[in-house]
Design an enzyme around this catalytic site. Structure first.
Site, PDB file in Angstrom:
ATOM      1  N   ALA A   1      27.064  11.319  -3.456  1.00 47.90           N
ATOM      2  CA  ALA A   1      26.642  11.704  -4.804  1.00 47.90           C
ATOM      3  C   ALA A   1      25.480  12.689  -4.739  1.00 47.90           C
ATOM      4  CB  ALA A   1      26.261  10.470  -5.615  1.00 47.90           C
ATOM      5  N   TYR A   2      24.480  12.364  -3.958  1.00 48.51           N
ATOM      6  CA  TYR A   2      23.308  13.229  -3.831  1.00 48.51           C
ATOM      7  C   TYR A   2      23.680  14.564  -3.191  1.00 48.51           C
ATOM      8  CZ  TYR A   2      18.552  14.716  -2.661  1.00 48.51           C
ATOM      9  OH  TYR A   2      17.376  15.424  -2.555  1.00 48.51           O
ATOM     10  N   SER A   3      24.437  14.527  -2.105  1.00 50.92           N
ATOM     11  CA  SER A   3      24.830  15.760  -1.418  1.00 50.92           C
ATOM     12  C   SER A   3      25.631  16.666  -2.347  1.00 50.92           C
ATOM     13  CB  SER A   3      25.652  15.427  -0.165  1.00 50.92           C
ATOM     14  OG  SER A   3      24.912  14.644   0.747  1.00 50.92           O
TER      15      SER A   3
END
Length: 249
Positions: free
Chosen positions: A155-157
Site C-alpha cells: 500500500a505504501y509503496s
C-alpha cells in the site's frame, strides 16, 4: 549550511507539526518565509515549530484526504498571509505491514486517501493561484519505496509510486510557467511513522541503506529548501534521491 532567501514568500506544509515537515518549517522560517502548517493533529507540534514567530506562523487543522478541509486550509492561509507561493506535501501514513494477499482493504484505502488523494487535493487547491501569479514551487515527499517497492508494504509503496507519477505529470502541465513541481525520495527517517510498522520492518529498511544509517529530517529539509527555492528555475517533474545510496535509478 546553505542559505536561501524566502523573504516575502508563504510556504504551506502538510504534516508540518512533526518529523520531516517540522524540520522543513524550521528551515523555511529561518530563511524568511511565513509558514502555514496544515496538519491533521495540531495539538502537540514540535518545539521548533512553536519557536517560529507568531506573526509568521499559522497552524490549521487539516485532513488532506478531504478536499473541503484542504480548501478551508487554503482560505485560512490566504486570510492571514494573502497567498501560497510554495507547497510542501509532507503528510503521509505508512499503514500496516504484511503480504498483499492478506492486506486489509480498509487500511489500503486509508493509505491511498492520505498519500495519493491528499497530494492531489493540495496541488489542485494551490495551483490556480500559482498560475495566476506565474510563480510557484511544489515539493512532494515521496519515498524510495515508490521506486523500488518494499515487500510487505504494498500500500505504501504503491502510494509513493503514484506521487512520483503525479509529480511528473503536473510538472509537465505547468512547465510553461515559472512553476516547478518536483519530488524527493528519501530513505527512512526516524519519525512517528516508525510507530506504524514493526521493528523487524524497521531493521529491514535499515539493512537496505548503504550508508548504514537512517537519514535525518534535517538532511531531508536541506534538499527540500533548494528544490523549493527560486534558484530552482529550470528543473521540474524531477525526482531527487535522498536514499543514502539505496536507489538504483
Amino acid at each position: 549550511m546553505n542559505s536561501y532567501d524566502f523573504s516575502g514568500q508563504v510556504v504551506a506544509i502538510t504534516g508540518g507539526c512533526n518529523g520531516i515537515g517540522a524540520a522543513i518549517a524550521d528551515r523555511m522560517a529561518v530563511s524568511g518565509a511565513q509558514v502555514a502548517i496544515w496538519d491533521m493533529d495540531i495539538s502537540a507540534p514540535e518545539e521548533r515549530v512553536m519557536e517560529i514567530a507568531e506573526g509568521d506562523r499559522l497552524l490549521v487543522q487539516t485532513d488532506v484526504s478531504d478536499l473541503s478541509s484542504v480548501e478551508a486550509a487554503q482560505a485560512a492561509t490566504e486570510a492571514k498571509f494573502g497567498k501560497v507561493d510554495v507547497l510542501i506535501n509532507s503528510a503521509g501514513v505508512a499503514g500496516p505491514t504484511g503480504p498483499l494477499a492478506e492486506y486489509p482493504a480498509d487500511a489500503w484505502r486509508k493509505v491511498q486517501a492520505v498519500n495519493v488523494d491528499g497530494t492531489f487535493h493540495t496541488c489542485r487547491t494551490v495551483v490556480p493561484g500559482m498560475m495566476e501569479r506565474d510563480y510557484g514551487r511544489i515539493v512532494n515527499v515521496a519515498s524510495i519505496a515508490g521506486k523500488e517497492g518494499n515487500p510487505n508494504a504494498s500500500a505504501y509503496s504503491t502510494s509513493k509510486a503514484a506521487v512520483i507519477a503525479m509529480t511528473k505529470s503536473l510538472g509537465k502541465e505547468l512547465a510553461g510557467q515559472n512553476i516547478a513541481v518536483n519530488c524527493i525520495t528519501p530513505a527512512a527517517a526516524k519519525t512517528r511513522i516508525f510507530d506504524q510498522v514493526s521493528e523487524d520492518f524497521v531493521q529491514f529498511m535499515l539493512s537496505k541503506i548503504p550508508r548504514g544509517r537512517f537519514v535525518t529530517v534535517e538532511e531531508i529539509a536541506n534538499m527540500v529548501l533548494w528544490v523549493a527555492s527560486a534558484e530552482n528555475s529550470f528543473t521540474t517533474g524531477a525526482v531527487f534521491d535522498v536514499s543514502g545510496g539505496r536507489a538504483t535509478y
